[in-house]
Enzyme design. Sequence first.
Site, mmCIF file in Angstrom:
data_model
loop_
_atom_site.group_PDB
_atom_site.id
_atom_site.type_symbol
_atom_site.label_atom_id
_atom_site.label_comp_id
_atom_site.label_asym_id
_atom_site.label_seq_id
_atom_site.Cartn_x
_atom_site.Cartn_y
_atom_site.Cartn_z
ATOM 1 N N HIS A 40 22.389 4.532 -1.075
ATOM 2 C CA HIS A 40 21.212 3.870 -0.498
ATOM 3 C C HIS A 40 21.171 2.372 -0.786
ATOM 4 C CE1 HIS A 40 19.147 4.632 -4.501
ATOM 5 N NE2 HIS A 40 18.648 3.436 -4.221
ATOM 6 N N ASP A 70 24.305 10.658 -2.520
ATOM 7 C CA ASP A 70 23.834 9.280 -2.678
ATOM 8 C C ASP A 70 24.779 8.451 -3.533
ATOM 9 O OD1 ASP A 70 22.261 7.082 -2.233
ATOM 10 O OD2 ASP A 70 20.723 7.603 -3.695
ATOM 11 N N ASN A 151 17.732 -1.466 -10.255
ATOM 12 C CA ASN A 151 18.524 -0.661 -11.200
ATOM 13 C C ASN A 151 19.409 0.364 -10.491
ATOM 14 O OD1 ASN A 151 16.152 -1.050 -13.651
ATOM 15 N ND2 ASN A 151 18.296 -0.926 -14.260
ATOM 16 N N SER A 152 19.079 0.681 -9.251
ATOM 17 C CA SER A 152 19.827 1.727 -8.530
ATOM 18 C C SER A 152 21.321 1.433 -8.524
ATOM 19 C CB SER A 152 19.338 1.823 -7.085
ATOM 20 O OG SER A 152 18.105 2.469 -7.011
ATOM 21 N N LEU A 207 30.018 28.477 1.405
ATOM 22 C CA LEU A 207 30.024 29.934 1.423
ATOM 23 C C LEU A 207 29.672 30.414 2.837
ATOM 24 C CD1 LEU A 207 30.232 32.463 -0.399
ATOM 25 C CD2 LEU A 207 27.763 32.312 -0.717
ATOM 26 N N VAL A 209 28.203 32.671 4.381
ATOM 27 C CA VAL A 209 27.188 33.731 4.422
ATOM 28 C C VAL A 209 25.866 33.089 4.789
ATOM 29 C CG1 VAL A 209 25.894 35.400 3.051
ATOM 30 C CG2 VAL A 209 28.350 35.116 2.654
#
Length: 212
Positions: A40, A70, A151-152, A207, A209
């Site tokens: 992001h 992300d 800070n991301s 998977l 299913v």
Amino acid sequence: DVAAAVQPAVVQLNVSGAEGEGTGSGFIISQDGYIITNNHVIDGAEKVTVTLNNNKNYEATVVGKDPSSDIAVLKIDESNLPAISWGNSDAVHIGQWVLAVGNPFELTSTVTAGIVSAKGRNINIIGEGKGSEVLPVESFIQTDAAVNPGNSGGALVNTNGELIGINTAIASRTGSYAGYSFAIPASIAKKVAEDIIEFGNVQRGFLGVQIS
């Protein structure tokens, strides 16, 4: 000592694109210039500039990105860079001390401290508004280390200076830090980054299913 060891490997990102400019964080994972950040942070970017701890600037190439976790991988053309050490995020304990290193509010190379507050958090943020092509992978490490916008993509490390997470989100009603922050575990980040570097995309199993 931990801060001094980790800070050189954490970088500031300046991102520009059609919708304006922004800043974020990242960290160097190899001496030849591979960098991890949040998807992001660089999503929609036309230009990404990396500023190292020594104030040198580089234009980065986006190697690949994975909206489902992300995570994005960048590359700069340099050698002998200080790389972060990987830690074991599965061995993290609630209550242990951690440091967050990043660039909140464009305040470069900021270090905050806290403890691990919880593990395996799903806060339904990665897939929000992204459509069916994004299959969210969330198992955040929750901490009370102060994290704010900018800070991301930065590093969450243990007291040995080893990476245990990528600071990604905050729980807030105001847009600023309100007591809890969330980091993508290093175990997820390492797998995603290695796949992007080796294959160009993330190798996942599904998977066959359906439950009704």
